[in-house]
Motif scaffolding. Structure first.
Motif, PDB file in Angstrom:
ATOM      1  N   TRP A 118       0.835  -1.206   0.000  1.00 18.17           N
ATOM      2  CA  TRP A 118       0.000   0.000   0.000  1.00 18.17           C
ATOM      3  C   TRP A 118       0.872   1.261   0.000  1.00 18.17           C
ATOM      4  O   TRP A 118       1.833   1.373   0.767  1.00 18.17           O
ATOM      5  N   ASP A 119       0.511   2.204  -0.835  1.00 16.75           N
ATOM      6  CA  ASP A 119       1.195   3.495  -0.877  1.00 16.75           C
ATOM      7  C   ASP A 119       0.326   4.497  -0.122  1.00 16.75           C
ATOM      8  O   ASP A 119      -0.786   4.829  -0.557  1.00 16.75           O
ATOM      9  N   LEU A 120       0.822   4.988   1.006  1.00 21.97           N
ATOM     10  CA  LEU A 120       0.033   5.888   1.843  1.00 21.97           C
ATOM     11  C   LEU A 120      -0.286   7.204   1.141  1.00 21.97           C
ATOM     12  O   LEU A 120      -1.226   7.907   1.534  1.00 21.97           O
ATOM     13  N   LYS A 121       0.466   7.548   0.100  1.00 19.24           N
ATOM     14  CA  LYS A 121       0.217   8.792  -0.620  1.00 19.24           C
ATOM     15  C   LYS A 121      -0.784   8.593  -1.767  1.00 19.24           C
ATOM     16  O   LYS A 121      -1.192   9.564  -2.398  1.00 19.24           O
ATOM     17  N   SER A 122      -1.153   7.364  -2.014  1.00 13.16           N
ATOM     18  CA  SER A 122      -2.024   7.073  -3.155  1.00 13.16           C
ATOM     19  C   SER A 122      -3.416   7.666  -2.972  1.00 13.16           C
ATOM     20  O   SER A 122      -3.981   7.641  -1.879  1.00 13.16           O
ATOM     21  N   THR A 123      -3.958   8.189  -4.052  1.00 14.92           N
ATOM     22  CA  THR A 123      -5.341   8.670  -4.041  1.00 14.92           C
ATOM     23  C   THR A 123      -6.253   7.734  -4.829  1.00 14.92           C
ATOM     24  O   THR A 123      -7.430   8.033  -5.020  1.00 14.92           O
ATOM     25  N   TYR A 124      -5.717   6.599  -5.307  1.00 13.52           N
ATOM     26  CA  TYR A 124      -6.511   5.623  -6.049  1.00 13.52           C
ATOM     27  C   TYR A 124      -6.750   4.341  -5.249  1.00 13.52           C
ATOM     28  O   TYR A 124      -7.851   3.792  -5.260  1.00 13.52           O
ATOM     29  N   ILE A 125      -5.715   3.857  -4.583  1.00 14.03           N
ATOM     30  CA  ILE A 125      -5.800   2.582  -3.893  1.00 14.03           C
ATOM     31  C   ILE A 125      -5.505   2.803  -2.411  1.00 14.03           C
ATOM     32  O   ILE A 125      -4.436   3.312  -2.064  1.00 14.03           O
ATOM     33  N   ARG A 126      -6.443   2.429  -1.552  1.00 13.85           N
ATOM     34  CA  ARG A 126      -6.274   2.602  -0.110  1.00 13.85           C
ATOM     35  C   ARG A 126      -6.832   1.390   0.608  1.00 13.85           C
ATOM     36  O   ARG A 126      -7.858   0.851   0.210  1.00 13.85           O
ATOM     37  N   CYS A 127      -6.175   0.970   1.667  1.00 13.99           N
ATOM     38  CA  CYS A 127      -6.670  -0.167   2.439  1.00 13.99           C
ATOM     39  C   CYS A 127      -7.899   0.272   3.224  1.00 13.99           C
ATOM     40  O   CYS A 127      -7.812   1.152   4.091  1.00 13.99           O
ATOM     41  N   PRO A 128      -9.077  -0.306   2.955  1.00  6.07           N
ATOM     42  CA  PRO A 128     -10.308   0.146   3.607  1.00  6.07           C
ATOM     43  C   PRO A 128     -10.410  -0.353   5.047  1.00  6.07           C
ATOM     44  O   PRO A 128      -9.664  -1.226   5.476  1.00  6.07           O
ATOM     45  N   SER A 129     -11.379   0.207   5.755  1.00  5.69           N
ATOM     46  CA  SER A 129     -11.510  -0.072   7.193  1.00  5.69           C
ATOM     47  C   SER A 129     -12.599  -1.097   7.511  1.00  5.69           C
ATOM     48  O   SER A 129     -13.027  -1.195   8.657  1.00  5.69           O
ATOM     49  N   PHE A 130     -13.037  -1.868   6.523  1.00 10.40           N
ATOM     50  CA  PHE A 130     -14.145  -2.796   6.757  1.00 10.40           C
ATOM     51  C   PHE A 130     -13.801  -3.915   7.733  1.00 10.40           C
ATOM     52  O   PHE A 130     -14.692  -4.503   8.351  1.00 10.40           O
ATOM     53  N   PHE A 131     -12.498  -4.236   7.884  1.00  6.63           N
ATOM     54  CA  PHE A 131     -12.108  -5.362   8.736  1.00  6.63           C
ATOM     55  C   PHE A 131     -11.540  -4.911  10.083  1.00  6.63           C
ATOM     56  O   PHE A 131     -10.939  -5.705  10.799  1.00  6.63           O
ATOM     57  N   ASP A 132     -11.728  -3.631  10.415  1.00  9.71           N
ATOM     58  CA  ASP A 132     -11.172  -3.115  11.671  1.00  9.71           C
ATOM     59  C   ASP A 132     -11.762  -3.813  12.891  1.00  9.71           C
ATOM     60  O   ASP A 132     -11.123  -3.903  13.940  1.00  9.71           O
ATOM     61  N   LYS A 133     -13.007  -4.282  12.757  1.00  6.74           N
ATOM     62  CA  LYS A 133     -13.665  -4.961  13.872  1.00  6.74           C
ATOM     63  C   LYS A 133     -13.993  -6.404  13.495  1.00  6.74           C
ATOM     64  O   LYS A 133     -15.106  -6.886  13.722  1.00  6.74           O
ATOM     65  N   LEU A 134     -12.998  -7.073  12.925  1.00  8.60           N
ATOM     66  CA  LEU A 134     -13.185  -8.455  12.499  1.00  8.60           C
ATOM     67  C   LEU A 134     -13.553  -9.331  13.698  1.00  8.60           C
ATOM     68  O   LEU A 134     -12.786  -9.475  14.638  1.00  8.60           O
ATOM     69  N   ALA A 135     -14.770  -9.885  13.678  1.00  9.21           N
ATOM     70  CA  ALA A 135     -15.274 -10.667  14.809  1.00  9.21           C
ATOM     71  C   ALA A 135     -15.145 -12.159  14.528  1.00  9.21           C
ATOM     72  O   ALA A 135     -15.496 -12.632  13.446  1.00  9.21           O
ATOM     73  N   LYS A 136     -14.633 -12.906  15.495  1.00 11.80           N
ATOM     74  CA  LYS A 136     -14.513 -14.352  15.334  1.00 11.80           C
ATOM     75  C   LYS A 136     -15.850 -15.042  15.583  1.00 11.80           C
ATOM     76  O   LYS A 136     -16.094 -16.128  15.095  1.00 11.80           O
ATOM     77  N   GLU A 137     -16.708 -14.419  16.373  1.00 10.79           N
ATOM     78  CA  GLU A 137     -18.023 -14.973  16.666  1.00 10.79           C
ATOM     79  C   GLU A 137     -19.075 -13.889  16.438  1.00 10.79           C
ATOM     80  O   GLU A 137     -18.804 -12.707  16.637  1.00 10.79           O
ATOM     81  N   PRO A 138     -20.292 -14.282  16.059  1.00 10.65           N
ATOM     82  CA  PRO A 138     -21.340 -13.285  15.835  1.00 10.65           C
ATOM     83  C   PRO A 138     -21.791 -12.644  17.149  1.00 10.65           C
ATOM     84  O   PRO A 138     -21.650 -13.236  18.212  1.00 10.65           O
ATOM     85  N   VAL A 139     -22.297 -11.436  17.051  1.00 15.94           N
ATOM     86  CA  VAL A 139     -22.809 -10.733  18.231  1.00 15.94           C
ATOM     87  C   VAL A 139     -24.275 -10.412  18.003  1.00 15.94           C
ATOM     88  O   VAL A 139     -24.750 -10.358  16.870  1.00 15.94           O
ATOM     89  N   SER A 140     -24.990 -10.206  19.087  1.00 14.53           N
ATOM     90  CA  SER A 140     -26.409  -9.841  18.971  1.00 14.53           C
ATOM     91  C   SER A 140     -26.523  -8.453  18.349  1.00 14.53           C
ATOM     92  O   SER A 140     -25.685  -7.585  18.617  1.00 14.53           O
TER      93      SER A 140
END
Length: 960
Positions: A708-730
Motif C-alpha cells: 500500500w502506498d500511503l500517498k495514493s489517491t486511487y488505492i487505499r486499504c479500507p476499514s471494513f475489517f477493523d472490527k473483524l469478529a470471530k463470533e457473531p454478536v447480537s
C-alpha cells in the motif's frame, strides 16, 4: 450416504470419457415439468450439495418448485463470476485488505483466494478526451482549464496526418472532397485505412489516432489502478484480468468468456454466472443462467459461498408473430419491457417460449435478456435451442465441442425443442406477446421506462415542456417555449431552441450489441451522406463500439467512413457516455443553453438516461436505437415528426425524409450475413489472448501482500475489517439516531454513489485538492472506487439528489444539532464525532438502477445504521445487509407522511436477541410516537451475515 436420493453419475453417450450428473433421472416426472431455468438451479444444487452451505433439503425444495416457489430460500453456486473494473476494483481491494486482516489475526494470507473462477474486464475507465478533433475543451470531465489545447496538456506521440478535407461545413482551408465522397462505393478502397478528415478544423485527428490518444490518456490517468489489477492477476489464484481496450464486459462475456457447458477434467455441467453489473443478465439470451448481484455478495461467491435467493416464480413469456420491418431490436426490447412491467414480474424469473422465439436471433435474445433489470425480473432466460447452436457454429466453438454440448444438454433435458409438438414446461403464469404489434419507440426524457412512440415524439416533448417539473415535465412558460438563442460556433451562426440535440452517442453495448442495429445505423449514415445530409458540428457525436468485433463488421461492410463523415467516429472501447464520461460541451454552446434556459437534449443508444447523467446542462436524455440516434443527430432536434417533416435538405435542395434513407430488413440481413462471420470471433479471441502492448509492458509487484502506498489517491486499504469478529454478536440497538437524509421515491444508485465526474465544489474534490491534485487530475468516482476516502465523500454527492430537508436538488443536508446546512459527508462526519448514529428515510423503490456496492459501503462508512423506506430494489436491499446496514420497511399503506414524521425527530430501534426473517420491530421517536416496521431479512443466512457485521467479515473469519 444413507439418503434415499442418490444422484446418478453417467457417461455421455458416444463420449464415454465425459461424465455428468443425470439429474433428469433423479428428478423423474417432476423434473420434466420444471422450467428450464429451474432445472439449471436443480443441477447446481445436486453438484454442490455438501450438507452445510447446500443441503439435501435445498435440492428437494427446488425439485418441488411447483409447490415451494416463493415459500423457501435456496442456495445457488454459479460456475463463474464476472467483474468490471468500476465494481471489480473495490472487490479486489477488499481481497487485498482481507489478506492484511487475516495475517494480523494470525492466519495465512496466501489462503485468501477466489474459490470460484473470476474474470475481471477493465472496460469502465475510458473517457472521451478526443473525438472529432485533436483539441477538446477539457481533457476529462473531472475538470481542468477548458481553454487549453490538449496538445499542451500531455506529450502525445501520435500526430494528426494531413489528409484531404471531408467536406465539412465551415472548412477554412483548401479541400478537394467535392462530390466524390458522396457516392456509393467511393469509400470501399479506404475501408482498411483511416477515415478522411480535414487538416483545417482545429487540427483534426484520423479515427485510429483518436483511439490511440484516448487509450494513451486512459493508461496515463489509470496507471496506478491498472498496476493493482495486474498485481491481482499475478498473486491471486482463479483470477483472470482482461486488459483495457479489449471490449465491454457484457460483450466480452458473450463473445469470449461464455462456455454454455462447463467442462472440468471431463466432467460436464451447465455454465452459469453472477456479476457485479445488472446487465450480467445478457448471457441468458445464450442459454446461460446468470444475473447481477452486489459487489459484496460477489466477493462471497468468489470465496465459495452460494448466492441465496427465494425460490422464484417463473413467468412464461410466449412470443408469437413476426415484428414489423421498421422495428429494431430496441423496439422489441422496450415493447417486451412494457408488457412485463405491467405483468408484475419483479423478483421473478422470466422464461421465453412460443413460435416467436425461433424467429429471434441470439443477438435479439441477448438484447431482450439484457433489459430485464428495467422491468424488475431477476433474469430473462432463453433455453439453448437450434438457433443457439447455429449461432455458436459461427464463433470460436469447434465442431467436437458443439457436439458434446448438444448431447449433454439433451441428456439432462435443458435443450429446448423448436417443434410445436414438444411439451412446454409448467409456469407460474403465462404472458403472451405478439411481435406483430411492435412499433418503434424511444425512452425518456428522464427515465428509461417512459416510452414514447417515435411518431408521437414531437407532441410528447411539447407536453413535457408544459408539465410541472417532475419525472417528465420541465415547466417552461408558454411564452418561452419557442425561444431561440443564436450562437456563434466555428465561424458560423446556429440557433438553439428547446429540444435541440447537443449530444448524440452511438454505443454498442448491452441492448445495442445486436449487429443488426449497429449496421442499420451505418447503412442509414451511408444513405444520408449520399443524399447530401450532414450533422451540425457543435453536436457532441461519438461512436463507442462494444468491442473490436463491432468496428470490424462496420469497417468490412463499408459503412464506417460514412458514420465518420457524420461525426460518429470511434472514440475507443469502453463505457463512456453511458456512465457520464462525456467531454464537456463547447463553451459557446454551454453558455447559450444556460443563457436561454434551453432544454437541450442528448440521444444515445445506451440503457440509462437519468437526468443530469450525460452533462449537467443537458436536461432531457432519450434512449433510442443506433439508427434513430443518427437520424435525430441529422435532424438536430427531437421536435420533429418524421412522417411529415424532412430530416434536412439534400443535394439540389431536395427534402430528404427518414423513410428515404431507412435501410430495409433485406438490406440489413444481406450485410449482416456477409459481415458478421466467424472470422470476427476468431480475431477477438486472438486479441484477448495476446493483450495489448501497453498492458504487457506494465510493471506490477508480485508480493503476497499488496504494498500500500500511503500517498495514493486511487488505492487505499479500507476499514471494513477493523472490527473483524470471530463470533457473531447480537444486533445492537440504534438509539437516538438522527435522520441524515429524507428522500423521496425512485432514489437510484446513481443518486447514492455517483460514478461520473467529481465536481470541483464537492467534498471529494476538497480531499483530492488537499492531496495536491489539480481538477484536471480528479478523474471520476468510478475510477477511484479503490479509495474509500474518496468514495465516502462521494456518497450522496449527486447534484440531482433531492433531499426534502433542503427542498431543491443539491448534495446537501442539515446537521440538526447545529442547524447548519452542509455537504452530506460533512454532516455525517460531525454526527460520527458526536457519537450519534444516523438513519435514512426514503420512499418507494430505494436503490433503483445498476448494482453498485459503494451505494451500500458509502452509507455504512458515513455511519448509517439503518434505512427506512417504503420499498427497495432487491439487489440493493441485499447489499445493505451484506455491509451491515439494516433494511427496514414501513408497513403497507404507511409512510412518513401518514405517520406524521418530519424527519427532524430522533429515532430509537431495539433489535431482539433472536431475529427472524420478516419480523416486525417497533421504532420510538423523540416526540413519543411509536410505530412498527418490517425488518427485511429474507432468510437465516442474511440474519447471520448481519450479526457478523456483513458478508466480508463473515467470509474473512473462515481463514482464521
Amino acid at each position: 450416504p444413507g439418503s434415499p436420493y442418490q444422484p446418478v453419475i453417467e457417461a455421455l453417450e458416444n463420449y464415454p470419457q465425459k461424465k455428468f450428473y443425470n439429474v433428469s433421472k433423479l428428478g423423474g416426472a417432476k423434473y420434466d415439468t420444471l422450467p428450464y431455468s429451474i432445472r439449471v438451479l436443480f443441477e447446481s444444487s445436486i453438484r454442490n450439495c455438501d450438507g452445510f452451505l447446500v443441503k439435501e433439503t435445498d435440492a428437494m425444495n427446488i425439485l418441488d418448485w411447483k409447490t415451494k416457489q416463493n415459500n423457501v430460500e435456496v442456495p445457488f453456486c454459479p460456475a463463474r463470476v464476472v467483474l468490471q473494473d468500476f465494481t471489480g476494483i473495490p472487490a479486489m481491494v477488499d481481497f487485498a485488505a482481507m489478506r492484511e486482516a487475516v495475517r494480523s489475526a494470525g492466519g495465512d494470507p496466501v489462503k485468501v483466494n477466489p474459490a470460484c473462477p473470476t474474470d475481471l474486464t477493465v472496460d469502465h475507465s475510458l473517457q472521451i478526451d478526443f473525438s472529432k478533433c485533436a483539441i477538446q475543451n477539457a481533457p476529462n470531465p473531472g475538470g481542468g482549464d477548458s481553454q487549453k489545447p490538449m496538445a499542451k496538456l500531455s506529450p502525445l506521440k501520435a500526430q494528426p496526418r494531413k489528409l484531404p478535407c471531408r467536406g465539412q461545413t465551415g472548412c477554412k482551408g483548401p479541400c478537394s472532397a467535392g462530390d466524390s465522397g458522396r457516392h456509393s462505393g467511393q469509400f470501399s478502397a479506404q475501408i482498411e485505412n483511416t477515415p478522411i478528415l480535414c487538416p483545417f478544423h482545429l487540427q483534426p485527428v484520423p479515427e485510429p489516432e483518436t483511439v490511440l490518444k484516448n487509450q494513451e490518456m486512459e493508461f496515463g490517468r489509470n496507471r496506478e489502478r491498472l498496476q493493482f489489477f495486474k498485481w491481482s492477476s499475478k498473486v491471486f489464484k482463479n483470477i483472470s484480468v482482461i486488459p483495457p481496450e479489449t471490449g465491454m464486459a457484457h460483450q466480452v462475456n458473450l463473445e469470449y468468456l461464455s462456455r454454455v457447458v462447463f467442462e472440468v477434467k471431463d466432467f460436464l455441467y451447465p455454465d452459469s454466472v453472477v456479476g457485479t453489473d445488472s446487465h450480467t443478465t445478457m448471457v441468458n439470451g445464450l442459454g446461460i443462467l446468470g444475473w447481477g448481484v452486489g459487489g459484496i455478495e460477489t466477493e462471497a461467491v468468489m470465496l465459495g459461498m452460494p448466492v441465496t435467493l427465494t425460490l422464484p416464480e417463473v413467468v412464461g413469456c410466449e412470443l408469437t408473430g413476426t415484428a414489423s420491418p421498421l422495428a429494431t431490436s430496441i423496439d422489441i426490447v422496450v415493447s417486451i419491457t412494457k408488457h412485463l412491467k405491467q405483468a408484475d414480474v419483479a423478483g421473478k424469473f422470466v422464461e421465453f417460449f412460443g413460435s416467436g422465439v425461433s424467429q429471434l436471433s441470439v443477438a435479439d435474445r441477448t438484447t431482450i435478456a439484457n433489459m430485464c433489470p428495467e422491468y424488475g425480473a431477476i433474469l430473462s432466460f432463453f433455453p439453448v435451442d437450434n438457433v443457439t447452436l447455429k449461432h455458436l457454429k459461427h464463433t470460436v466453438f469447434d465442431k467436437a465441442k458443439l457436439e458434446v454440448m448438444e448431447a449433454y444438454l439433451k441428456a439432462v433435458k435443458i435443450f429446448r425443442n423448436d417443434e410445436s409438438s414438444s411439451r412446454e414446461p409448467e409456469y407460474s403464469q403465462v404472458v403472451q406477446i405478439s411481435l406483430s404489434s411492435i412499433i418503434p419507440y424511444v425512452s425518456g426524457p428522464k427515465r428509461s421506462q417512459d416510452r414514447v412512440a417515435v411518431n408521437n415524439m414531437k407532441s410528447d416533448f411539447q407536453a413535457c415542456l408544459n408539465e410541472k417539473s417532475g419525472v417528465k415535465g420541465f415547466q417552461i412558460a408558454a411564452e418561452k417555449q419557442n425561444d431561440i438563442v443564436p450562437v456563434q460556433y466555428e465561424g458560423n451562426e446556429y440557433k438553439l431552441s428547446h429540444g435541440c440535440i447537443v449530444i448524440a452517442a452511438v454505443i454498442s453495448c448491452t441492448n445495442n450489441c445486436n449487429p443488426s442495429v449497429m449496421l442499420a445505423a451505418g447503412l442509414l449514415a451511408k444513405k444520408a451522406v449520399e443524399a447530401g445530409l450532414a450533422v451540425k458540428p457543435y453536436i457532441r457525436t461519438s461512436l463507442s463500439p462494444g468491442s473490436g468485433m463491432v468496428t470490424h463488421y462496420l469497417s468490412s461492410s463499408g459503412v464506417l467512413p460514412y458514420l465518420s463523415k457524420l461525426g460518429f467516429e470511434v472514440v475507443g472501447y469502453g463505457c463512456s457516455t453511458c456512465v457520464g464520461n462525456t467531454a464537456p460541451l463547447p463553451e459557446a454552446i454551454r453558455n447559450a443553453i444556460k443563457q436561454g434556459d434551453i432544454i437541450a437534449c442528448g440521444v444515445l443508444s445506451g440503457t440509462k438516461n437519468f437526468e443530469g447523467r450525460l452533462c449537467d446542462c443537458v436536461r432531457a436524455n432519450y434512449l433510442a436505437s443506433p439508427p434513430l440516434v443518427v437520424a435525430y443527430a441529422i435532424a438536430g432536434t427531437v421536435r420533429i415528426d418524421f412522417e411529415t417533416e424532412p430530416l434536412g435538405t439534400g443535394f439540389n435542395g431536395k427534402s430528404i425524409y427518414l423513410r428515404d434513407i431507412w435501410p430495409t430488413r433485406r438490406e440489413l440481413h444481406t450485410v449482416e450475413e456477409e459481415c458478421v462471420i466467424s472470422s470476427m470471433f476468431k480475431e477477438l479471441k486472438e486479441k484477448m489472448e495476446k493483450g495489448n502492448k501497453r498492458w504487457n509492458l506494465l510493471e506490477a509487484p508480485e508480493s503476497t501482500l499488496f504494498p500500500w502506498d500511503l500517498k495514493s489517491t486511487y488505492i487505499r486499504c479500507p476499514s471494513f475489517f477493523d472490527k473483524l469478529a470471530k463470533e457473531p454478536v447480537s444486533p445492537q440497538p440504534i438509539e437516538n439516531a438522527h435522520v441524515l437524509l429524507y428522500l423521496g421515491d425512485s432514489v437510484t444508485t446513481d443518486h447514492i454513489s455517483p460514478a461520473g465526474s467529481i465536481a470541483r465544489s464537492s467534498a471529494a474534490a476538497k480531499y483530492l485538492t488537499n492531496k495536491g491534485l489539480t481538477p484536471r487530475e480528479f478523474n471520476s468516482y468510478g475510477a477511484r472506487r479503490g479509495n474509500d476516502a474518496v468514495m465516502t465523500r462521494g456518497t450522496f454527492a449527486n447534484i440531482k439528489l433531492l433531499n426534502k430537508f433542503i427542498g431543491k436538488p443539491a448534495p446537501k443536508t442539515i446537521h440538526f444539532p447545529s442547524g447548519q446546512t452542509l455537504d452530506v459527508f460533512e454532516a455525517a462526519e460531525l454526527y460520527q464525532r458526536e457519537g450519534t448514529p444516523v438513519i435514512i428515510l426514503a420512499g418507494k423503490k430505494y436503490g433503483l438502477g445498476s448494482s453498485r456496492d459503494w451505494a451500500a459501503k458509502g452509507p455504512f462508512l458515513l455511519g448509517v445504521k439503518a434505512v427506512l423506506a417504503e420499498s427497495y430494489e432487491k439487489v440493493h436491499r441485499s447489499q445493505l445487509i451484506g455491509i451491515g446496514i439494516a433494511p427496514l420497511q414501513f408497513l403497507p399503506g404507511e409512510n412518513p407522511s401518514t405517520l406524521g414524521l418530519t424527519g427532524r425527530e430522533q429515532f430509537s430501534i431495539l433489535f431482539p436477541t433472536e431475529l427472524s426473517p420478516g419480523m416486525t420491530l417497533d421504532i420510538k421517536t423523540s416526540t413519543g410516537k411509536v410505530f412498527s416496521v418490517i425488518a427485511l431479512f429474507e432468510n437465516d443466512m442474511e440474519i447471520t451475515l448481519y450479526k457478523y457485521g456483513g458478508s466480508l467479515n463473515f467470509v474473512a473469519r473462515r481463514f482464521l
